[in-house]
Enzyme design. Sequence first.
Site, PDB file in Angstrom:
ATOM      1  N   CYS A 187     116.221   9.749  24.180  1.00 31.85           N
ATOM      2  CA  CYS A 187     116.060   8.355  23.762  1.00 31.85           C
ATOM      3  C   CYS A 187     115.383   7.524  24.862  1.00 31.85           C
ATOM      4  CB  CYS A 187     117.399   7.788  23.314  1.00 31.85           C
ATOM      5  SG  CYS A 187     117.178   6.372  22.228  1.00 31.85           S
ATOM      6  N   HIS A 189     120.226  11.391  20.451  1.00 22.52           N
ATOM      7  CA  HIS A 189     121.224  11.621  21.512  1.00 22.52           C
ATOM      8  C   HIS A 189     122.069  12.871  21.269  1.00 22.52           C
ATOM      9  CE1 HIS A 189     120.912   7.631  23.464  1.00 22.52           C
ATOM     10  NE2 HIS A 189     120.690   7.173  22.241  1.00 22.52           N
ATOM     11  N   GLU A 211     123.646  14.397  23.348  1.00 24.56           N
ATOM     12  CA  GLU A 211     124.813  14.282  24.236  1.00 24.56           C
ATOM     13  C   GLU A 211     125.970  13.527  23.588  1.00 24.56           C
ATOM     14  OE1 GLU A 211     122.008  12.667  24.468  1.00 24.56           O
ATOM     15  OE2 GLU A 211     122.280  10.612  25.195  1.00 24.56           O
TER      16      GLU A 211
HETATM   17  N1  GLN Z   1     116.018   0.995  22.843  1.00 31.21           N
HETATM   18  C1  GLN Z   1     116.233   1.605  24.121  1.00 31.21           C
HETATM   19  C2  GLN Z   1     115.009   1.470  25.029  1.00 31.21           C
HETATM   20  O1  GLN Z   1     113.984   1.071  24.599  1.00 31.21           O
HETATM   21  C3  GLN Z   1     116.571   3.074  23.967  1.00 31.21           C
HETATM   22  C4  GLN Z   1     117.883   3.198  23.242  1.00 31.21           C
HETATM   23  C5  GLN Z   1     118.689   4.398  23.597  1.00 31.21           C
HETATM   24  O2  GLN Z   1     118.485   5.078  24.609  1.00 31.21           O
HETATM   25  N2  GLN Z   1     119.664   4.634  22.755  1.00 31.21           N
HETATM   26  O3  GLN Z   1     115.090   1.752  26.166  1.00 31.21           O
END
Ligand code: GLN
Length: 209
Positions: free
Chosen positions: A91, A183, A185
Amino acid sequence: MQQGTDFPTSLRTHLIGVVSFQGDFQRHISMLHGLGVETREVRDPADLPGLHGVVLPGGESTTIGMLMERYGVTEALKARAAEGLPVFGTCAGLILLAHDILNSTQPRLGLLPVSVERNAYGRQVESFEASFSSPVFGETALEGVFIRAPRIRTWSSEVELLAILDEEPILVRSGAILGATFHPELTQDTRIHRYFLDMVQAVQAKKRS
Ligand code: GLN
């Protein structure tokens, strides 16, 4: 680090760094410990020597990227990655790995030839779970947890698309760099972390040969 000699080679050779400025780094650490792997929290270039792989967690990519830059971790990690150190980002971690981030000049590593759009699922579906399957991970579907997730908009031809959801790549790899828009994790399913550890193992085996 001092290690016993009674571990199987595969475990003895794994020391995974987890970039631990912000975000859900503790969840990665727990999952890796559950897999019998040693970890080290990374907040300084001095934390990098001796690592066999590095994980970039989910969280807020602008915050993590800014702190990585401030403490010199960005440059040091880029140098290690150029030598072939495997890096896995989830992410926000994937955002930090991307070459291009749409409409953003935020600090990044730029190790993965993809362009990403942050928070790209829109307000109605900011967070959702979806199952997907991938030939790489066998018959059983995986559960993707997407939290204000990015979408991978373009990618270069060398990028392997390891998992697809609604015709869009959500898990990609280029050489020793692995990135997920979701994610793993935050689930109990360890298959994607094990895939990364296999990448780490392969790099180690190549070095020894
Ligand atoms: N929206 C977050 C970003 O742009 C990422 C979100 C996440 O890691 N769950 O950094």
